[in-house]
Design a protein around this motif. Structure first.
Motif, PDB file in Angstrom:
ATOM      1  N   TRP A  89     -13.714  53.953  12.012  1.00 15.63           N
ATOM      2  CA  TRP A  89     -13.524  55.284  11.461  1.00 15.63           C
ATOM      3  C   TRP A  89     -12.421  55.967  12.250  1.00 15.63           C
ATOM      4  O   TRP A  89     -12.063  55.563  13.333  1.00 15.63           O
ATOM      5  CB  TRP A  89     -14.799  56.104  11.532  1.00 15.63           C
ATOM      6  N   ALA A  90     -11.890  57.014  11.683  1.00 15.32           N
ATOM      7  CA  ALA A  90     -10.865  57.794  12.359  1.00 15.32           C
ATOM      8  C   ALA A  90     -11.111  59.272  12.064  1.00 15.32           C
ATOM      9  O   ALA A  90     -11.527  59.619  10.957  1.00 15.32           O
ATOM     10  CB  ALA A  90      -9.477  57.390  11.872  1.00 15.32           C
ATOM     11  N   PRO A  91     -10.855  60.150  13.025  1.00 12.82           N
ATOM     12  CA  PRO A  91     -10.972  61.584  12.753  1.00 12.82           C
ATOM     13  C   PRO A  91      -9.997  61.996  11.656  1.00 12.82           C
ATOM     14  O   PRO A  91      -8.987  61.327  11.423  1.00 12.82           O
ATOM     15  CB  PRO A  91     -10.599  62.242  14.077  1.00 12.82           C
ATOM     16  N   GLY A  92     -10.283  63.102  10.989  1.00  8.43           N
ATOM     17  CA  GLY A  92      -9.479  63.569   9.861  1.00  8.43           C
ATOM     18  C   GLY A  92      -7.977  63.600  10.107  1.00  8.43           C
ATOM     19  O   GLY A  92      -7.212  63.003   9.332  1.00  8.43           O
ATOM     20  N   PRO A  93      -7.485  64.253  11.181  1.00  4.63           N
ATOM     21  CA  PRO A  93      -6.034  64.309  11.396  1.00  4.63           C
ATOM     22  C   PRO A  93      -5.407  62.919  11.586  1.00  4.63           C
ATOM     23  O   PRO A  93      -4.327  62.645  11.056  1.00  4.63           O
ATOM     24  CB  PRO A  93      -5.886  65.144  12.667  1.00  4.63           C
ATOM     25  N   LEU A  94      -6.102  62.035  12.297  1.00  7.69           N
ATOM     26  CA  LEU A  94      -5.568  60.685  12.507  1.00  7.69           C
ATOM     27  C   LEU A  94      -5.560  59.894  11.202  1.00  7.69           C
ATOM     28  O   LEU A  94      -4.616  59.153  10.915  1.00  7.69           O
ATOM     29  CB  LEU A  94      -6.388  59.961  13.562  1.00  7.69           C
ATOM     30  N   ARG A  95      -6.575  60.077  10.384  1.00 12.81           N
ATOM     31  CA  ARG A  95      -6.634  59.390   9.093  1.00 12.81           C
ATOM     32  C   ARG A  95      -5.489  59.848   8.190  1.00 12.81           C
ATOM     33  O   ARG A  95      -4.823  59.044   7.549  1.00 12.81           O
ATOM     34  CB  ARG A  95      -7.983  59.649   8.428  1.00 12.81           C
ATOM     35  N   ARG A  96      -5.245  61.155   8.149  1.00 10.14           N
ATOM     36  CA  ARG A  96      -4.144  61.674   7.323  1.00 10.14           C
ATOM     37  C   ARG A  96      -2.796  61.177   7.835  1.00 10.14           C
ATOM     38  O   ARG A  96      -1.929  60.811   7.041  1.00 10.14           O
ATOM     39  CB  ARG A  96      -4.183  63.201   7.305  1.00 10.14           C
ATOM     40  N   PHE A  97      -2.625  61.146   9.149  1.00  9.07           N
ATOM     41  CA  PHE A  97      -1.375  60.660   9.733  1.00  9.07           C
ATOM     42  C   PHE A  97      -1.132  59.197   9.361  1.00  9.07           C
ATOM     43  O   PHE A  97      -0.038  58.824   8.937  1.00  9.07           O
ATOM     44  CB  PHE A  97      -1.413  60.807  11.265  1.00  9.07           C
ATOM     45  N   SER A  98      -2.163  58.362   9.497  1.00  8.92           N
ATOM     46  CA  SER A  98      -1.989  56.939   9.188  1.00  8.92           C
ATOM     47  C   SER A  98      -1.743  56.716   7.702  1.00  8.92           C
ATOM     48  O   SER A  98      -0.962  55.844   7.320  1.00  8.92           O
ATOM     49  CB  SER A  98      -3.200  56.137   9.651  1.00  8.92           C
ATOM     50  N   THR A  99      -2.375  57.514   6.851  1.00  9.97           N
ATOM     51  CA  THR A  99      -2.147  57.389   5.407  1.00  9.97           C
ATOM     52  C   THR A  99      -0.732  57.836   5.046  1.00  9.97           C
ATOM     53  O   THR A  99      -0.039  57.161   4.287  1.00  9.97           O
ATOM     54  CB  THR A  99      -3.174  58.236   4.632  1.00  9.97           C
ATOM     55  N   ARG A 100      -0.295  58.929   5.619  1.00 11.30           N
ATOM     56  CA  ARG A 100       1.026  59.470   5.324  1.00 11.30           C
ATOM     57  C   ARG A 100       2.139  58.525   5.774  1.00 11.30           C
ATOM     58  O   ARG A 100       3.137  58.355   5.084  1.00 11.30           O
ATOM     59  CB  ARG A 100       1.201  60.822   6.018  1.00 11.30           C
ATOM     60  N   HIS A 101       1.967  57.876   6.912  1.00 10.78           N
ATOM     61  CA  HIS A 101       3.016  57.019   7.463  1.00 10.78           C
ATOM     62  C   HIS A 101       2.812  55.538   7.166  1.00 10.78           C
ATOM     63  O   HIS A 101       3.569  54.697   7.650  1.00 10.78           O
ATOM     64  CB  HIS A 101       3.126  57.243   8.972  1.00 10.78           C
ATOM     65  N   GLY A 102       1.803  55.216   6.392  1.00 11.11           N
ATOM     66  CA  GLY A 102       1.600  53.834   5.945  1.00 11.11           C
ATOM     67  C   GLY A 102       1.124  52.881   7.030  1.00 11.11           C
ATOM     68  O   GLY A 102       1.410  51.689   6.958  1.00 11.11           O
ATOM     69  N   LEU A 103       0.396  53.379   8.026  1.00  9.48           N
ATOM     70  CA  LEU A 103      -0.102  52.508   9.087  1.00  9.48           C
ATOM     71  C   LEU A 103      -1.330  51.759   8.570  1.00  9.48           C
ATOM     72  O   LEU A 103      -2.229  52.338   7.991  1.00  9.48           O
ATOM     73  CB  LEU A 103      -0.463  53.315  10.314  1.00  9.48           C
ATOM     74  N   ARG A 104      -1.343  50.476   8.780  1.00  8.67           N
ATOM     75  CA  ARG A 104      -2.463  49.644   8.348  1.00  8.67           C
ATOM     76  C   ARG A 104      -2.884  48.735   9.483  1.00  8.67           C
ATOM     77  O   ARG A 104      -2.101  48.366  10.323  1.00  8.67           O
ATOM     78  CB  ARG A 104      -2.058  48.762   7.151  1.00  8.67           C
ATOM     79  N   GLU A 105      -4.144  48.338   9.462  1.00  9.41           N
ATOM     80  CA  GLU A 105      -4.639  47.390  10.453  1.00  9.41           C
ATOM     81  C   GLU A 105      -4.328  45.980   9.976  1.00  9.41           C
ATOM     82  O   GLU A 105      -4.547  45.633   8.816  1.00  9.41           O
ATOM     83  CB  GLU A 105      -6.164  47.548  10.613  1.00  9.41           C
ATOM     84  N   VAL A 106      -3.810  45.167  10.860  1.00  9.21           N
ATOM     85  CA  VAL A 106      -3.438  43.800  10.528  1.00  9.21           C
ATOM     86  C   VAL A 106      -4.562  42.869  10.938  1.00  9.21           C
ATOM     87  O   VAL A 106      -5.057  42.929  12.056  1.00  9.21           O
ATOM     88  CB  VAL A 106      -2.138  43.388  11.265  1.00  9.21           C
ATOM     89  N   THR A 107      -4.977  41.996  10.033  1.00 11.18           N
ATOM     90  CA  THR A 107      -6.003  41.012  10.373  1.00 11.18           C
ATOM     91  C   THR A 107      -5.341  39.725  10.812  1.00 11.18           C
ATOM     92  O   THR A 107      -4.291  39.339  10.304  1.00 11.18           O
ATOM     93  CB  THR A 107      -6.921  40.726   9.155  1.00 11.18           C
ATOM     94  N   ALA A 108      -5.960  39.079  11.753  1.00  8.49           N
ATOM     95  CA  ALA A 108      -5.369  37.843  12.311  1.00  8.49           C
ATOM     96  C   ALA A 108      -5.712  36.649  11.449  1.00  8.49           C
ATOM     97  O   ALA A 108      -6.637  36.552  10.771  1.00  8.49           O
ATOM     98  CB  ALA A 108      -5.877  37.625  13.721  1.00  8.49           C
TER      99      ALA A 108
END
Length: 52
Positions: free
Chosen positions: A33-52
């Motif tokens: 999970w991520a707090p609201g501001p961090l979630r919005r930041f990652s969505t806005r800038h297209g940050l995704r978690e990479v699976t190995a």
């Protein structure tokens, strides 16, 4: 005396690490999970978690 104390602390710490890893495995996506501001930041800038 101190050798026994050290061994006990090592075992307890090892148990906590293993229990946390097991909980994270069984919890699946609900653990991440991520707090609201961090979630919005990652969505806005297209940050995704990479699976190995």
């Amino acid at each position: 005396m101190f050798e026994r104390l050290g061994r006990t602390m090592y075992r307890r710490r090892w148990w906590v690490i293993c229990a946390a890893a097991a909980f994270m495995t069984f919890g699946g996506r609900a653990n991440w999970w991520a707090p609201g501001p961090l979630r919005r930041f990652s969505t806005r800038h297209g940050l995704r978690e990479v699976t190995a």
